[in-house]
Design a protein around this motif. Structure first.
Motif, PDB file in Angstrom:
ATOM      1  N   HIS A   6       0.816  -1.216   0.000  1.00 23.62           N
ATOM      2  CA  HIS A   6       0.000   0.000   0.000  1.00 23.62           C
ATOM      3  C   HIS A   6       0.848   1.263   0.000  1.00 23.62           C
ATOM      4  O   HIS A   6       0.333   2.356   0.245  1.00 23.62           O
ATOM      5  CB  HIS A   6      -0.954  -0.013   1.202  1.00 23.62           C
ATOM      6  CG  HIS A   6      -1.854  -1.209   1.219  1.00 23.62           C
ATOM      7  ND1 HIS A   6      -2.833  -1.411   0.261  1.00 23.62           N
ATOM      8  CD2 HIS A   6      -1.909  -2.283   2.033  1.00 23.62           C
ATOM      9  CE1 HIS A   6      -3.448  -2.557   0.494  1.00 23.62           C
ATOM     10  NE2 HIS A   6      -2.904  -3.108   1.570  1.00 23.62           N
ATOM     11  N   ALA A   7       2.136   1.110  -0.297  1.00 28.06           N
ATOM     12  CA  ALA A   7       3.024   2.280  -0.320  1.00 28.06           C
ATOM     13  C   ALA A   7       2.572   3.235  -1.421  1.00 28.06           C
ATOM     14  O   ALA A   7       2.133   2.816  -2.488  1.00 28.06           O
ATOM     15  CB  ALA A   7       4.467   1.847  -0.554  1.00 28.06           C
ATOM     16  N   GLY A   8       2.693   4.519  -1.137  1.00 22.10           N
ATOM     17  CA  GLY A   8       2.280   5.537  -2.088  1.00 22.10           C
ATOM     18  C   GLY A   8       3.353   6.584  -2.286  1.00 22.10           C
ATOM     19  O   GLY A   8       4.492   6.427  -1.811  1.00 22.10           O
ATOM     20  N   PRO A   9       3.029   7.662  -2.969  1.00 29.91           N
ATOM     21  CA  PRO A   9       4.010   8.703  -3.278  1.00 29.91           C
ATOM     22  C   PRO A   9       4.789   9.235  -2.078  1.00 29.91           C
ATOM     23  O   PRO A   9       5.990   9.501  -2.183  1.00 29.91           O
ATOM     24  CB  PRO A   9       3.161   9.809  -3.917  1.00 29.91           C
ATOM     25  CG  PRO A   9       2.027   9.065  -4.553  1.00 29.91           C
ATOM     26  CD  PRO A   9       1.728   7.943  -3.597  1.00 29.91           C
ATOM     27  N   ASN A  10       4.148   9.374  -0.916  1.00 28.42           N
ATOM     28  CA  ASN A  10       4.849   9.880   0.264  1.00 28.42           C
ATOM     29  C   ASN A  10       5.932   8.927   0.762  1.00 28.42           C
ATOM     30  O   ASN A  10       6.879   9.344   1.419  1.00 28.42           O
ATOM     31  CB  ASN A  10       3.866  10.187   1.396  1.00 28.42           C
ATOM     32  CG  ASN A  10       2.984  11.367   1.064  1.00 28.42           C
ATOM     33  OD1 ASN A  10       3.345  12.221   0.262  1.00 28.42           O
ATOM     34  ND2 ASN A  10       1.807  11.409   1.671  1.00 28.42           N
ATOM     35  N   ASP A  11       5.790   7.641   0.440  1.00 31.32           N
ATOM     36  CA  ASP A  11       6.767   6.645   0.882  1.00 31.32           C
ATOM     37  C   ASP A  11       8.043   6.665   0.040  1.00 31.32           C
ATOM     38  O   ASP A  11       9.056   6.087   0.442  1.00 31.32           O
ATOM     39  CB  ASP A  11       6.141   5.244   0.843  1.00 31.32           C
ATOM     40  CG  ASP A  11       4.966   5.138   1.787  1.00 31.32           C
ATOM     41  OD1 ASP A  11       5.169   5.321   2.992  1.00 31.32           O
ATOM     42  OD2 ASP A  11       3.836   4.890   1.292  1.00 31.32           O
ATOM     43  N   PHE A  12       7.999   7.304  -1.110  1.00 31.87           N
ATOM     44  CA  PHE A  12       9.173   7.333  -1.988  1.00 31.87           C
ATOM     45  C   PHE A  12      10.366   8.007  -1.316  1.00 31.87           C
ATOM     46  O   PHE A  12      11.506   7.618  -1.531  1.00 31.87           O
ATOM     47  CB  PHE A  12       8.829   8.036  -3.303  1.00 31.87           C
ATOM     48  CG  PHE A  12       9.952   8.003  -4.303  1.00 31.87           C
ATOM     49  CD1 PHE A  12      10.222   6.857  -5.024  1.00 31.87           C
ATOM     50  CD2 PHE A  12      10.745   9.117  -4.504  1.00 31.87           C
ATOM     51  CE1 PHE A  12      11.257   6.809  -5.939  1.00 31.87           C
ATOM     52  CE2 PHE A  12      11.788   9.091  -5.420  1.00 31.87           C
ATOM     53  CZ  PHE A  12      12.043   7.928  -6.142  1.00 31.87           C
ATOM     54  N   ASP A  13      10.116   9.007  -0.490  1.00 32.68           N
ATOM     55  CA  ASP A  13      11.195   9.713   0.197  1.00 32.68           C
ATOM     56  C   ASP A  13      11.378   9.258   1.643  1.00 32.68           C
ATOM     57  O   ASP A  13      12.056   9.926   2.423  1.00 32.68           O
ATOM     58  CB  ASP A  13      10.939  11.228   0.145  1.00 32.68           C
ATOM     59  CG  ASP A  13      11.036  11.754  -1.278  1.00 32.68           C
ATOM     60  OD1 ASP A  13      11.964  11.354  -2.004  1.00 32.68           O
ATOM     61  OD2 ASP A  13      10.170  12.563  -1.672  1.00 32.68           O
ATOM     62  N   SER A  14      10.824   8.122   1.988  1.00 37.54           N
ATOM     63  CA  SER A  14      10.910   7.622   3.363  1.00 37.54           C
ATOM     64  C   SER A  14      12.281   6.999   3.648  1.00 37.54           C
ATOM     65  O   SER A  14      13.018   6.613   2.745  1.00 37.54           O
ATOM     66  CB  SER A  14       9.822   6.570   3.607  1.00 37.54           C
ATOM     67  OG  SER A  14      10.105   5.382   2.868  1.00 37.54           O
ATOM     68  N   GLU A  15      12.590   6.913   4.930  1.00 39.19           N
ATOM     69  CA  GLU A  15      13.835   6.253   5.367  1.00 39.19           C
ATOM     70  C   GLU A  15      13.835   4.790   4.934  1.00 39.19           C
ATOM     71  O   GLU A  15      14.878   4.250   4.570  1.00 39.19           O
ATOM     72  CB  GLU A  15      13.978   6.342   6.888  1.00 39.19           C
ATOM     73  CG  GLU A  15      14.349   7.710   7.394  1.00 39.19           C
ATOM     74  CD  GLU A  15      15.734   8.161   6.934  1.00 39.19           C
ATOM     75  OE1 GLU A  15      16.660   7.326   6.879  1.00 39.19           O
ATOM     76  OE2 GLU A  15      15.882   9.351   6.601  1.00 39.19           O
ATOM     77  N   THR A  16      12.674   4.164   4.945  1.00 44.23           N
ATOM     78  CA  THR A  16      12.569   2.754   4.574  1.00 44.23           C
ATOM     79  C   THR A  16      12.962   2.528   3.118  1.00 44.23           C
ATOM     80  O   THR A  16      13.604   1.533   2.793  1.00 44.23           O
ATOM     81  CB  THR A  16      11.121   2.255   4.803  1.00 44.23           C
ATOM     82  OG1 THR A  16      10.734   2.555   6.130  1.00 44.23           O
ATOM     83  CG2 THR A  16      11.008   0.762   4.569  1.00 44.23           C
ATOM     84  N   PHE A  17      12.576   3.468   2.266  1.00 44.14           N
ATOM     85  CA  PHE A  17      12.856   3.299   0.832  1.00 44.14           C
ATOM     86  C   PHE A  17      14.256   3.794   0.444  1.00 44.14           C
ATOM     87  O   PHE A  17      14.750   3.446  -0.623  1.00 44.14           O
ATOM     88  CB  PHE A  17      11.792   4.020  -0.007  1.00 44.14           C
ATOM     89  CG  PHE A  17      11.862   3.691  -1.474  1.00 44.14           C
ATOM     90  CD1 PHE A  17      11.611   2.404  -1.926  1.00 44.14           C
ATOM     91  CD2 PHE A  17      12.187   4.655  -2.401  1.00 44.14           C
ATOM     92  CE1 PHE A  17      11.685   2.094  -3.279  1.00 44.14           C
ATOM     93  CE2 PHE A  17      12.265   4.361  -3.763  1.00 44.14           C
ATOM     94  CZ  PHE A  17      12.006   3.069  -4.195  1.00 44.14           C
ATOM     95  N   ARG A  18      14.904   4.585   1.288  1.00 51.06           N
ATOM     96  CA  ARG A  18      16.195   5.190   0.935  1.00 51.06           C
ATOM     97  C   ARG A  18      17.247   4.188   0.439  1.00 51.06           C
ATOM     98  O   ARG A  18      17.865   4.422  -0.603  1.00 51.06           O
ATOM     99  CB  ARG A  18      16.737   5.995   2.111  1.00 51.06           C
ATOM    100  CG  ARG A  18      18.023   6.732   1.732  1.00 51.06           C
ATOM    101  CD  ARG A  18      18.418   7.712   2.771  1.00 51.06           C
ATOM    102  NE  ARG A  18      17.441   8.796   2.746  1.00 51.06           N
ATOM    103  CZ  ARG A  18      17.327   9.719   3.676  1.00 51.06           C
ATOM    104  NH1 ARG A  18      18.119   9.697   4.719  1.00 51.06           N
ATOM    105  NH2 ARG A  18      16.430  10.673   3.571  1.00 51.06           N
ATOM    106  N   PRO A  19      17.476   3.039   1.119  1.00 55.32           N
ATOM    107  CA  PRO A  19      18.488   2.099   0.593  1.00 55.32           C
ATOM    108  C   PRO A  19      18.094   1.505  -0.764  1.00 55.32           C
ATOM    109  O   PRO A  19      18.944   1.248  -1.611  1.00 55.32           O
ATOM    110  CB  PRO A  19      18.600   1.014   1.660  1.00 55.32           C
ATOM    111  CG  PRO A  19      17.619   1.333   2.720  1.00 55.32           C
ATOM    112  CD  PRO A  19      16.940   2.620   2.396  1.00 55.32           C
ATOM    113  N   VAL A  20      16.798   1.325  -0.979  1.00 53.34           N
ATOM    114  CA  VAL A  20      16.305   0.807  -2.258  1.00 53.34           C
ATOM    115  C   VAL A  20      16.556   1.852  -3.342  1.00 53.34           C
ATOM    116  O   VAL A  20      17.014   1.526  -4.442  1.00 53.34           O
ATOM    117  CB  VAL A  20      14.805   0.457  -2.166  1.00 53.34           C
ATOM    118  CG1 VAL A  20      14.286  -0.030  -3.518  1.00 53.34           C
ATOM    119  CG2 VAL A  20      14.549  -0.570  -1.080  1.00 53.34           C
TER     120      VAL A  20
END
Length: 196
Positions: free
Chosen positions: A23-37
């Motif tokens: 359910h990830a959306g546009p706001n998750d693109f800049d999240s800490e979780t997505f940063r290594p990806v």
């Protein structure tokens, strides 16, 4: 622009992220979780693009620049469903008033893809115009794309002109190495317009 062909194999880290966060959306693109990806995706795009910015074709280090959404993830013309789609990504430079920074959340009339440069004419002075035989509407699309990305920036035009001079010199003096030159040179996709 780069005639971008994405690697048909999406980076595994991106696939894993999407599977773990359905359910990830546009706001998750800049999240800490997505940063290594994001770092791994940028490296993959860098390889796909031959080390050049997808828009202006200047050399770009693998860890520099940004991942730009070709079709924006936000704004009035948003395509949020493509936020985590590898084929919607481009590795772009962070040039002041240019490329993805200038494009922002707008849709490009001409996207970086095979054949994207066919409507552009490259002048010997490094400037980009629409091909003369295009219709008025098609010329507008070319100018709109060029201006949206800041591709007529004077510094960029001068830099293209330098590489045009190198290409012309090679064609005259060392034609056998032109193909090798065009495999490595900045602006190599748009430079091909001079040889067609």
């Amino acid at each position: 622009m780069i005639e971008l062909v994405h690697n048909p194999v999406t980076p595994q880290a991106l696939l894993d992220f999407v599977a773990a966060h359905p359910h990830a959306g546009p706001n998750d693109f800049d999240s800490e979780t997505f940063r290594p990806v994001k770092k791994l995706v940028k490296t993959s795009l860098h390889h796909d693009q031959g080390g050049l910015c997808a828009y202006c074709e200047t050399p770009l280090e693998a860890n520099a620049g940004q991942i730009d959404h070709i079709k924006p993830k936000g704004g009035a013309e948003a395509h949020p469903q493509l936020t985590f789609s590898y084929t919607n990504y481009a590795h772009g430079c962070i040039r002041s008033k240019g490329c993805g920074q200038r494009k922002g959340d707008r849709l490009l009339p001409i996207e970086p893809a095979p054949g994207c440069n066919e409507r552009f004419s490259l002048s010997l002075d490094g400037s980009l115009e629409a091909m003369p035989m295009l219709s008025r509407g098609e010329k507008h699309v070319v100018r709109q794309t060029r201006d949206m990305l800041g591709l007529q920036n004077p510094a960029l035009v001068r830099e293209r002109e330098k590489w045009i001079k190198v290409l012309i010199s090679l064609v005259k003096e060392k034609p056998l190495i032109v193909n090798d030159f065009l495999k490595e040179a900045p602006f190599r996709h748009i430079l091909l317009r001079l040889l067609s």
